[in-house]
Design a protein around this motif. Structure first.
Motif, PDB file in Angstrom:
ATOM      1  N   ASP A 167       2.345  -6.645 -14.024  1.00 57.66           N
ATOM      2  CA  ASP A 167       3.741  -6.364 -14.311  1.00 57.66           C
ATOM      3  C   ASP A 167       4.178  -4.990 -13.826  1.00 57.66           C
ATOM      4  OD1 ASP A 167       4.428  -8.785 -15.417  1.00 57.66           O
ATOM      5  OD2 ASP A 167       4.057  -8.161 -17.483  1.00 57.66           O
ATOM      6  N   GLU A 168       3.310  -4.292 -13.107  1.00 61.62           N
ATOM      7  CA  GLU A 168       3.655  -2.969 -12.593  1.00 61.62           C
ATOM      8  C   GLU A 168       2.843  -2.709 -11.336  1.00 61.62           C
ATOM      9  OE1 GLU A 168       0.594  -0.507 -15.548  1.00 61.62           O
ATOM     10  OE2 GLU A 168       2.752  -0.468 -15.902  1.00 61.62           O
ATOM     11  N   GLY A 169       3.192  -1.627 -10.645  1.00 62.75           N
ATOM     12  CA  GLY A 169       2.477  -1.284  -9.422  1.00 62.75           C
ATOM     13  C   GLY A 169       3.310  -1.408  -8.170  1.00 62.75           C
ATOM     14  N   GLY A 170       4.591  -1.816  -8.332  1.00 62.35           N
ATOM     15  CA  GLY A 170       5.451  -1.930  -7.170  1.00 62.35           C
ATOM     16  C   GLY A 170       5.213  -3.202  -6.388  1.00 62.35           C
ATOM     17  N   GLN A 171       5.916  -3.304  -5.254  1.00 59.38           N
ATOM     18  CA  GLN A 171       5.930  -4.562  -4.525  1.00 59.38           C
ATOM     19  C   GLN A 171       4.570  -4.958  -3.972  1.00 59.38           C
ATOM     20  OE1 GLN A 171       8.106  -4.464  -0.754  1.00 59.38           O
ATOM     21  NE2 GLN A 171       8.265  -2.241  -0.916  1.00 59.38           N
ATOM     22  N   TYR A 172       3.748  -3.999  -3.585  1.00 60.44           N
ATOM     23  CA  TYR A 172       2.481  -4.356  -2.954  1.00 60.44           C
ATOM     24  C   TYR A 172       1.427  -4.805  -3.963  1.00 60.44           C
ATOM     25  CZ  TYR A 172       4.687  -2.106   1.013  1.00 60.44           C
ATOM     26  OH  TYR A 172       5.565  -1.785   2.008  1.00 60.44           O
ATOM     27  N   VAL A 173       1.684  -4.545  -5.233  1.00 61.55           N
ATOM     28  CA  VAL A 173       0.730  -4.933  -6.278  1.00 61.55           C
ATOM     29  C   VAL A 173       1.293  -6.051  -7.146  1.00 61.55           C
ATOM     30  CG1 VAL A 173      -0.532  -4.152  -8.328  1.00 61.55           C
ATOM     31  CG2 VAL A 173      -0.313  -2.640  -6.328  1.00 61.55           C
ATOM     32  N   SER A 174       2.555  -5.930  -7.540  1.00 62.39           N
ATOM     33  CA  SER A 174       3.093  -6.820  -8.572  1.00 62.39           C
ATOM     34  C   SER A 174       3.855  -8.027  -8.048  1.00 62.39           C
ATOM     35  CB  SER A 174       4.012  -6.032  -9.514  1.00 62.39           C
ATOM     36  OG  SER A 174       5.212  -5.660  -8.845  1.00 62.39           O
ATOM     37  N   ASP A 175       4.200  -8.054  -6.749  1.00 60.56           N
ATOM     38  CA  ASP A 175       4.998  -9.158  -6.234  1.00 60.56           C
ATOM     39  C   ASP A 175       4.294 -10.503  -6.401  1.00 60.56           C
ATOM     40  OD1 ASP A 175       7.015  -7.496  -5.486  1.00 60.56           O
ATOM     41  OD2 ASP A 175       6.852  -7.858  -3.326  1.00 60.56           O
ATOM     42  N   GLN A 176       5.040 -11.481  -6.942  1.00 62.57           N
ATOM     43  CA  GLN A 176       4.567 -12.865  -7.067  1.00 62.57           C
ATOM     44  C   GLN A 176       5.720 -13.757  -6.627  1.00 62.57           C
ATOM     45  OE1 GLN A 176       3.280 -12.702 -11.327  1.00 62.57           O
ATOM     46  NE2 GLN A 176       3.319 -10.557 -10.701  1.00 62.57           N
ATOM     47  N   ALA A 177       5.556 -14.351  -5.444  1.00 61.44           N
ATOM     48  CA  ALA A 177       6.658 -15.068  -4.811  1.00 61.44           C
ATOM     49  C   ALA A 177       6.909 -16.421  -5.458  1.00 61.44           C
ATOM     50  CB  ALA A 177       6.374 -15.248  -3.330  1.00 61.44           C
ATOM     51  N   ILE A 178       8.190 -16.747  -5.636  1.00 60.30           N
ATOM     52  CA  ILE A 178       8.601 -18.106  -6.011  1.00 60.30           C
ATOM     53  C   ILE A 178       9.039 -18.803  -4.716  1.00 60.30           C
ATOM     54  CG2 ILE A 178      10.061 -19.517  -7.503  1.00 60.30           C
ATOM     55  CD1 ILE A 178      10.348 -17.052  -9.335  1.00 60.30           C
ATOM     56  N   PHE A 179      10.182 -18.420  -4.166  1.00 60.02           N
ATOM     57  CA  PHE A 179      10.610 -18.866  -2.838  1.00 60.02           C
ATOM     58  C   PHE A 179      10.710 -17.612  -1.961  1.00 60.02           C
ATOM     59  CE2 PHE A 179      12.464 -21.973  -5.730  1.00 60.02           C
ATOM     60  CZ  PHE A 179      12.266 -23.198  -5.083  1.00 60.02           C
ATOM     61  N   ALA A 180      10.136 -17.648  -0.768  1.00 53.04           N
ATOM     62  CA  ALA A 180      10.209 -16.462   0.081  1.00 53.04           C
ATOM     63  C   ALA A 180       9.798 -16.805   1.508  1.00 53.04           C
ATOM     64  CB  ALA A 180       9.322 -15.344  -0.474  1.00 53.04           C
ATOM     65  N   MET A 181       9.945 -15.804   2.377  1.00 56.90           N
ATOM     66  CA  MET A 181       9.616 -15.944   3.786  1.00 56.90           C
ATOM     67  C   MET A 181       8.514 -14.962   4.146  1.00 56.90           C
ATOM     68  SD  MET A 181      13.559 -16.256   5.120  1.00 56.90           S
ATOM     69  CE  MET A 181      13.157 -16.733   6.807  1.00 56.90           C
ATOM     70  N   ASN A 182       7.722 -15.300   5.144  1.00 62.80           N
ATOM     71  CA  ASN A 182       6.635 -14.425   5.567  1.00 62.80           C
ATOM     72  C   ASN A 182       7.127 -13.227   6.363  1.00 62.80           C
ATOM     73  OD1 ASN A 182       4.510 -15.768   4.365  1.00 62.80           O
ATOM     74  ND2 ASN A 182       4.137 -17.090   6.128  1.00 62.80           N
ATOM     75  N   GLU A 183       8.304 -13.354   6.957  1.00 59.08           N
ATOM     76  CA  GLU A 183       8.854 -12.252   7.749  1.00 59.08           C
ATOM     77  C   GLU A 183       9.302 -11.133   6.807  1.00 59.08           C
ATOM     78  OE1 GLU A 183       7.940 -15.215  10.040  1.00 59.08           O
ATOM     79  OE2 GLU A 183       9.336 -15.519   8.400  1.00 59.08           O
ATOM     80  N   TYR A 184       8.752  -9.953   7.003  1.00 59.75           N
ATOM     81  CA  TYR A 184       9.057  -8.887   6.062  1.00 59.75           C
ATOM     82  C   TYR A 184       9.651  -7.656   6.746  1.00 59.75           C
ATOM     83  CZ  TYR A 184       4.286  -7.756   7.588  1.00 59.75           C
ATOM     84  OH  TYR A 184       3.166  -7.532   8.332  1.00 59.75           O
TER      85      TYR A 184
END
Length: 292
Positions: A167-184
């Protein structure tokens, strides 16, 4: 039951009853020992036998339906029964009593013997998966072939998040995708869309000629939650719903034509990682703006 005049196993409300109130209507030990009916059938028959009240379901330009109810029924059961009687999904159905839209807090006893207006919204399904999913990612399709460009759309799912998910650590640690794209790449020259959990909150962003994002409430753990992200081009807004309630919205415009629309939309993955940590079910991509 006047609605089915049978063993209460075929009318829409009786079928809903078996699933929705069976846990509250357990048969006695004596009945279980002597009655050859299955436990589910027995529960359905008991619940249906109590339904002597009527609600008059009216539709616009369609058939009118009389539902048999009990005053103690909850709104969820009424909504399921109404949807089945009309042959539509509950997500398509809005019930209105007088001038008020009915919701989870509405009481069935308040509409007994009265008319309820059923408003059916067409559900245009571009992609769906009803069964439970625990292995991610799942390829959905590109934005163009799904019909999401220049149009209203809805991304919706029932989601369950592992209690151990960060639940913490910013996008590189906490991100959990529901719908998303690989292009970043966030330069804004291509459509980049992602709907995920970041730092424990539901979060959505699109990158195209700049960033447009919204942050929602904290995402639950160890429990199912219904989430829907709605792009409504008529209202020029993106709206986030959690468990049927609008929680936040942001001004937004429709996805425009650009070569990024040929890129894939994925379920449970963002930027070639950041997988969903849990399960999903009842996943849908709709080509219209869903409204609970």
């Amino acid at each position: 039951c006047p609605a089915c005049a049978s063993m209460h196993l075929t009318c829409p409300l009786c079928r809903a009853d078996a699933a929705s109130i069976g846990s509250r209507m357990a048969p006695s030990a004596e009945a279980t020992a002597t009655d050859p009916m299955s436990e589910g059938d027995s529960q359905a028959a008991q619940g249906a036998a109590e339904r002597t009240c009527e609600v008059f379901l009216k539709t616009i330009g369609g058939a009118d339906v009389t539902l048999c109810v009990a005053a103690s029924d909850d709104f969820a059961l009424l909504r399921v029964a109404a949807a089945e009687a009309l042959g539509v999904a509950t997500t398509q159905l809005k019930l209105v009593h007088g001038s008020e839209v009915m919701g989870p807090s509405s009481k069935v006893c308040d509409v007994v013997g009265q008319e309820v207006l059923a408003i059916v919204s067409p559900e245009k399904v571009a992609w769906s998966r009803e069964e439970e999913i625990g292995d991610f990612p799942v390829r959905i399709g590109n934005l163009a072939e799904l019909g999401l460009v220049g149009a209203s759309f809805t991304l919706m799912a029932s989601v369950w998040r592992n209690p151990s998910a960060p639940d913490e650590g910013g996008q590189y640690v906490s991100d959990q995708a529901i719908f998303a794209m690989n292009e970043y790449s966030n330069a804004g020259d291509l459509t980049n869309l992602h709907f995920l959990v970041r730092d424990g909150h539901y979060w959505y962003a699109t990158y195209r000629d700049g960033s447009n994002s919204l942050q929602g409430p904290r995402a639950g753990k160890g429990q199912w939650e219904d989430v829907a992200l709605v792009m409504d081009i008529e209202a020029c807004k993106t709206v986030l719903y959690v468990n049927g309630a609008e929680v936040t919205a942001v001004d937004n415009k429709a996805l425009d034509e650009n070569r990024g629309n040929a890129n894939q939309l994925w379920l449970g993955q963002y930027a070639n990682g950041r997988h969903w940590k849990g399960k999903m079910k009842n996943v849908k991509v709709l080509n219209n703006a869903w409204n609970p």
